[in-house]
Design an enzyme around this catalytic site. Sequence first.
Site, PDB file in Angstrom:
ATOM      1  N   GLY A  45       0.913  -1.167  -0.082  1.00 49.34           N
ATOM      2  CA  GLY A  45       0.043  -0.024   0.085  1.00 49.34           C
ATOM      3  C   GLY A  45       0.780   1.352   0.111  1.00 49.34           C
ATOM      4  O   GLY A  45       2.066   1.336   0.496  1.00 49.34           O
ATOM      5  N   GLN A  50       3.404  10.196   0.756  1.00 46.37           N
ATOM      6  CA  GLN A  50       4.790   9.219   0.967  1.00 46.37           C
ATOM      7  C   GLN A  50       5.456   9.539  -0.348  1.00 46.37           C
ATOM      8  O   GLN A  50       6.647   9.152  -0.345  1.00 46.37           O
ATOM      9  CB  GLN A  50       4.413   7.764   1.220  1.00 46.37           C
ATOM     10  CG  GLN A  50       3.880   7.263   2.509  1.00 46.37           C
ATOM     11  CD  GLN A  50       3.529   5.883   2.598  1.00 46.37           C
ATOM     12  OE1 GLN A  50       2.586   5.331   2.057  1.00 46.37           O
ATOM     13  NE2 GLN A  50       4.493   4.994   3.046  1.00 46.37           N
ATOM     14  N   CYS A 106       5.635   0.271   7.649  1.00 44.22           N
ATOM     15  CA  CYS A 106       5.419   1.063   6.712  1.00 44.22           C
ATOM     16  C   CYS A 106       6.880   1.546   5.907  1.00 44.22           C
ATOM     17  O   CYS A 106       7.736   1.554   6.499  1.00 44.22           O
ATOM     18  CB  CYS A 106       5.089   2.307   7.486  1.00 44.22           C
ATOM     19  SG  CYS A 106       4.587   3.817   6.615  1.00 44.22           S
ATOM     20  N   LEU A 107       6.346   1.683   4.773  1.00 45.92           N
ATOM     21  CA  LEU A 107       7.717   2.014   3.736  1.00 45.92           C
ATOM     22  C   LEU A 107       8.353   3.141   3.997  1.00 45.92           C
ATOM     23  O   LEU A 107       9.604   3.418   3.900  1.00 45.92           O
ATOM     24  CB  LEU A 107       7.417   2.085   2.304  1.00 45.92           C
ATOM     25  CG  LEU A 107       6.814   0.908   1.854  1.00 45.92           C
ATOM     26  CD1 LEU A 107       6.398   1.096   0.193  1.00 45.92           C
ATOM     27  CD2 LEU A 107       7.771  -0.456   1.496  1.00 45.92           C
ATOM     28  N   HIS A 148      -4.774   1.941   7.112  1.00 45.55           N
ATOM     29  CA  HIS A 148      -3.171   2.545   7.217  1.00 45.55           C
ATOM     30  C   HIS A 148      -3.100   3.559   6.247  1.00 45.55           C
ATOM     31  O   HIS A 148      -2.564   4.727   6.498  1.00 45.55           O
ATOM     32  CB  HIS A 148      -2.293   1.365   6.974  1.00 45.55           C
ATOM     33  CG  HIS A 148      -0.687   1.630   7.079  1.00 45.55           C
ATOM     34  ND1 HIS A 148      -0.088   1.219   8.065  1.00 45.55           N
ATOM     35  CD2 HIS A 148       0.023   2.553   6.330  1.00 45.55           C
ATOM     36  CE1 HIS A 148       1.191   1.741   8.009  1.00 45.55           C
ATOM     37  NE2 HIS A 148       1.138   2.491   6.767  1.00 45.55           N
ATOM     38  N   GLU A 149      -3.480   3.417   4.790  1.00 51.05           N
ATOM     39  CA  GLU A 149      -3.143   4.491   3.931  1.00 51.05           C
ATOM     40  C   GLU A 149      -4.247   5.628   3.982  1.00 51.05           C
ATOM     41  O   GLU A 149      -3.640   6.796   3.896  1.00 51.05           O
ATOM     42  CB  GLU A 149      -3.435   3.841   2.361  1.00 51.05           C
ATOM     43  CG  GLU A 149      -2.436   2.482   2.190  1.00 51.05           C
ATOM     44  CD  GLU A 149      -1.056   2.872   2.737  1.00 51.05           C
ATOM     45  OE1 GLU A 149      -0.524   3.831   2.425  1.00 51.05           O
ATOM     46  OE2 GLU A 149      -0.374   1.667   2.859  1.00 51.05           O
ATOM     47  N   HIS A 152      -2.644   7.948   6.414  1.00 48.10           N
ATOM     48  CA  HIS A 152      -1.581   8.784   5.899  1.00 48.10           C
ATOM     49  C   HIS A 152      -1.965  10.069   5.147  1.00 48.10           C
ATOM     50  O   HIS A 152      -1.459  10.925   5.407  1.00 48.10           O
ATOM     51  CB  HIS A 152      -0.528   7.900   4.783  1.00 48.10           C
ATOM     52  CG  HIS A 152       0.631   7.108   5.237  1.00 48.10           C
ATOM     53  ND1 HIS A 152       1.561   7.540   5.838  1.00 48.10           N
ATOM     54  CD2 HIS A 152       0.646   5.852   4.975  1.00 48.10           C
ATOM     55  CE1 HIS A 152       2.427   6.666   6.280  1.00 48.10           C
ATOM     56  NE2 HIS A 152       1.708   5.395   5.660  1.00 48.10           N
TER      57      HIS A 152
HETATM   58 CO    CO Z   1       2.639   3.549   5.902  1.00 50.03          CO
END
Ligand code: CO
Length: 199
Positions: A45, A50, A106-107, A148-149, A152
């Site tokens: 995701g 991001q 998380c990336l 989660h996204e 963000h």
């Molecule tokens: Co994340």
Amino acid sequence: MILPIYTYGTRVLKAKAKPVKKVDAEVIKLIVDMFDTMHAASGIGLAANQVGKLQRVIVIDISDVENDKDAPVRDGIPVFKSHPPIALINPEVAASERAWSIEEGCLSIPGVRDVVERGEKITVRYKDTNFRDVELEADGLLARVILHEIDHLDGVLFLDHLAPEKRKEHKVELKKIQKGEIDVDYPVVTATAARVTSD
Ligand code: CO
């Protein structure tokens, strides 16, 4: 095109993204680039914040999750169901039930993982790439990634859901990320400078 991923400590991760008013070539390019970026980083995701863009766009690809050798299995059956890749524009959670806790990563926060409680079954409304209204019922991993996204897009990280003493356990690692001491195989923008690093 693979874009650098903004990491913990950068301001864009704390900012609120703005609704998309129409789907034009620029938005389509952003979505394509976000899929490229997510796949290159082996993520499931990604939110526009991001990649440094404050637009309410997220992409998700859990299509391969059942083939993931690390995916949890119960009685020989994968716990996580797969789903075709999707892009969600202006997503909003309309309903959420059955809280459950699983580990997240998380990336933007490489190397840090912890258990987060969220709804297990959700209804989400969003616009597709034709800017048509979609209502989707999601559960399990898909619901988890969507929540989660969407966080963000509101400047919220999974860390923000942790109790202060749990969060403190990640202090050293977070400091390293902020200082740009990151060992990942995808391009990043770190908080120390608007510096792009890549191996
Ligand atoms: Co994340």
